[in-house]
Design an enzyme around this catalytic site. Structure first.
Site, short mmCIF file in Angstrom:
data_model
loop_
_atom_site.label_atom_id
_atom_site.label_comp_id
_atom_site.label_asym_id
_atom_site.label_seq_id
_atom_site.Cartn_x
_atom_site.Cartn_y
_atom_site.Cartn_z
N ASN A 147 -15.69 -49.06 16.14
CA ASN A 147 -15.51 -49.36 17.57
C ASN A 147 -16.43 -48.52 18.43
O ASN A 147 -16.69 -47.35 18.14
CB ASN A 147 -14.04 -49.27 18.01
CG ASN A 147 -13.34 -47.99 17.63
OD1 ASN A 147 -13.71 -47.32 16.68
ND2 ASN A 147 -12.31 -47.64 18.37
N GLU B 30 -16.77 -47.56 22.34
CA GLU B 30 -16.08 -47.59 23.62
C GLU B 30 -17.03 -47.29 24.78
O GLU B 30 -18.19 -46.92 24.58
CB GLU B 30 -14.90 -46.60 23.59
CG GLU B 30 -13.87 -47.03 22.55
CD GLU B 30 -12.60 -46.21 22.54
OE1 GLU B 30 -12.55 -45.14 23.19
OE2 GLU B 30 -11.63 -46.64 21.89
N CYS C 86 -14.73 -53.90 19.42
CA CYS C 86 -14.00 -53.51 18.21
C CYS C 86 -14.92 -53.40 16.98
O CYS C 86 -15.96 -54.07 16.91
CB CYS C 86 -12.94 -54.55 17.88
SG CYS C 86 -11.61 -54.65 19.07
N GLU D 104 -14.45 -54.58 13.96
CA GLU D 104 -14.61 -55.82 13.18
C GLU D 104 -15.73 -56.68 13.75
O GLU D 104 -16.54 -57.26 13.03
CB GLU D 104 -13.31 -56.65 13.21
CG GLU D 104 -12.12 -55.97 12.58
CD GLU D 104 -11.29 -55.20 13.62
OE1 GLU D 104 -11.88 -54.47 14.45
OE2 GLU D 104 -10.06 -55.32 13.58
N CYS E 193 -7.31 -57.16 16.34
CA CYS E 193 -6.83 -57.68 17.63
C CYS E 193 -7.06 -59.19 17.71
O CYS E 193 -7.74 -59.78 16.86
CB CYS E 193 -7.55 -56.97 18.78
SG CYS E 193 -9.22 -57.56 19.06
N CYS F 228 -10.74 -60.35 17.68
CA CYS F 228 -11.36 -60.23 16.34
C CYS F 228 -10.85 -61.34 15.42
O CYS F 228 -11.60 -61.87 14.61
CB CYS F 228 -11.10 -58.85 15.76
SG CYS F 228 -12.00 -57.57 16.64
N1 THU Z 1 -9.93 -51.66 18.08
C1 THU Z 1 -10.74 -52.10 17.08
O1 THU Z 1 -11.84 -51.57 16.87
N2 THU Z 1 -10.32 -53.14 16.34
C2 THU Z 1 -9.14 -53.80 16.53
O2 THU Z 1 -8.91 -54.83 15.92
C3 THU Z 1 -8.14 -53.25 17.44
C4 THU Z 1 -8.63 -52.22 18.40
C5 THU Z 1 -10.40 -50.55 18.93
C6 THU Z 1 -10.68 -50.94 20.36
C7 THU Z 1 -10.55 -49.62 21.06
O3 THU Z 1 -11.77 -48.92 20.96
C8 THU Z 1 -9.52 -48.87 20.24
O4 THU Z 1 -9.42 -49.54 18.99
C9 THU Z 1 -8.14 -48.81 20.89
O5 THU Z 1 -7.69 -50.07 21.23
#
Ligand code: THU
Length: 160
Positions: A62, A64, A73, A75, A112, A115
């Protein structure tokens, strides 16, 4: 009126050692990727690893942003990089993991909604199910395809 019941089949494991060898490799790659995540805001480090039909393993994590909505994310980083690098190559499997406070989450890590939507697009694109390995320290869940994670999904044929 008719009522229907839809079923989801999962396999559950309690440690990485119980997984088949290829799944283990993919989980290790995802855990390695999680270490390199850029997650200063959530402190939730996610790692993903994608196994391609040509044998390549592509990692993602991820990313940010101070403008929270601009993050992406793990994935999707892995899947989009895989498609950008090898546009004609199918995705066979994806492992995802997450760490917070320096420890693996108990699990299973759950992709999520966005994804899941992208996973389903990839399945449609290559007409091939993607094996999903959702990692965790206490529970690892394996599914044969992304379809069951997003029933009644919006797919290419939904466009009419
Ligand atoms: N996140 C992912 O990388 N993948 C997911 O499927 C769920 C959430 C990340 C997004 C954000 O940077 C952190 O997790 C918190 O939500």
């Amino acid at each position: 009126m008719q009522k229907r019941v839809y079923q989801i089949v999962t396999e559950e494991f309690h440690s990485i050692a119980e997984l088949p060898g290829t799944d283990q490799l993919l989980v290790f790659a995802a855990r390695e990727a999680a270490e390199k995540a850029y997650a200063p805001y959530s402190k939730f480090n996610v790692g993903a690893a994608v196994l391609l039909a040509n044998g390549e393993i592509i990692r993602g994590n991820n990313q940010e942003n101070a403008d929270f909505t601009d993050g992406i994310c793990a994935e999707r980083v892995a899947l989009f990089f895989a498609h950008a690098t090898y546009p004609g190559v199918a995705v066979k499997a994806l492992a995802v993991t997450a760490k917070t406070g320096g420890k693996l989450i108990s699990g299973p890590a759950q992709p999520c909604g966005s994804c899941r939507q992208v996973l389903i697009e990839t399945e449609s694109r290559f007409k091939q199910s993607i094996r999903l390995i959702l990692d965790g320290a206490e529970k690892i869940m394996v599914l044969d395809g992304a379809d069951s994670l997003l029933p009644f999904a919006f797919k290419p044929d939904s466009l009419g």
